[in-house]
Write a protein that holds these residues in place. Sequence first.
Motif, short mmCIF file in Angstrom:
data_model
loop_
_atom_site.label_atom_id
_atom_site.label_comp_id
_atom_site.label_asym_id
_atom_site.label_seq_id
_atom_site.Cartn_x
_atom_site.Cartn_y
_atom_site.Cartn_z
N HIS A 222 35.61 -8.20 -8.66
CA HIS A 222 34.51 -9.25 -8.56
C HIS A 222 33.54 -8.84 -7.54
N ASP B 104 30.96 -12.24 -9.48
CA ASP B 104 31.72 -13.34 -9.08
C ASP B 104 30.79 -13.82 -8.16
N HIS C 194 35.57 -10.52 -0.01
CA HIS C 194 37.11 -10.92 0.46
C HIS C 194 37.60 -10.13 1.88
N ASP D 274 37.61 -8.44 -4.80
CA ASP D 274 36.37 -9.07 -4.61
C ASP D 274 35.62 -8.40 -3.49
N GLU E 142 44.13 -11.09 -7.22
CA GLU E 142 42.67 -11.26 -6.25
C GLU E 142 43.34 -11.47 -4.81
#
Length: 418
Positions: free
Chosen positions: A267, A318, A243, A240, A205
């Motif tokens: 995520h 997430d 991010h 993600d 990630e």
Amino acid sequence: MVREAEWAAVDEDGAVAPIAALLAAQGRALDEVEGRLRAQRIETPSWGYANSGTRFKVFPQPGVPRTVEEKLADAALVHRLTGAAPAVALHIPWDRVDDWAALRAHAAGLVLALGAINPNLFQDERYKLGSLAHPDAAVRRQAVDHVLECVTIARATGSRDISLWLADGTNYPGQDDLRARRRRLLASLEEIYAALDPTMRLLVEYKFYEPAFYATDIADWGMALTLCQRLGPRAQVLVDLGHHAQGVNIEQIVATLLAEERLGGFHFNGRKYGDDDLMVGSTNPLELFLIYNELAAAEEDADTAVAATARAVAYMIDQSHNVEAKIPAMLLSVMNCQAAYAKALLVDRAALRRAQEAGDIVAAHRTLLAAFETDVRPLLAHVRAGLGGAADPLDAYAASGYQERIERERVGGNQMSW
Ligand code: LRH
Ligand code: MN
């Protein structure tokens, strides 16, 4: 618990007739789309059921789990109502137990699987200057050993994925040698990769900043991809949604990683500013649709390696539900993923290709918008009911009395938190 009667049978055939007609006009059958929606799997995060917050405050909520088993109970209800959340991702040490086999059996009893195992290399004091990339070999040793323990746990829980995020980075220019950090990081990852079982994957990630505020060792998809390419085929990139820098085209990153056969998972969450970890689809539903559009198209790709990559993607949520009720937030998040996938499956790909090849930009764009603007709620109510779930999971949850019961029963003990 949930009064079956609450799940009033929807006049399904009537309600989905418009969708059936829309697909028939494309020469496609409703069954094909329903089959793919019934196969949709979203992994919910154990930490999404626990207390979480920001650096300013963690607001505890009544009824929050005190044990991993109580987290699994909440996750099991999310699966029962949506029909699409059959696994829970775990975070170590937050979810550490003495008997992993017993936890696995307990989860199975709840019709749940234990999903991705997330090592935690960001909360130990020794990781101030990094973990797998730390200048000190002894600290790197500790970090590698923690991830190796997570591999052992994954073997016991039957998990396919080790989902690795690193806070590693620096705060000031000159603080450390950037290429030396990458060399150390790669050496640590090579030892971890070598320890994986043949059925396991390492999901890498990336995140462009925070907690590091100058250079993050795995800051973007390119850094993650090149590390994975050096490690081996079972090292894949995890995207993600929170991010990325503002304005980054995430669906294009998804398309690129699919083409490279290195998209391992997501995520999912929503964000407006930074790594906000809000409900997925709550801030930018069009972006979520465009991401699923890339995935739905890749699942049908003539290139079987790309199609296989798309079909093996781990869809994980997430999020941290800092102020909103946690179980309703998780329900709506899974529902938003079901809606985005359903809309993506309705895209008239033949018409889209014709418009693209004809250079008819507006027609091509409108072909996507037509699917995005289609009301898929009756279709999803139909699919969920077919899976034994609820036509409307949030209404069913409100009618279930579950929230009141857990607030009544879960008194005392220590609520779980980050
Ligand atoms: C880091 C992150 C990572 C985690 C954590 C809970 O921001 O996205 O995936 O382990 O959140
Ligand atoms: Mn994440």
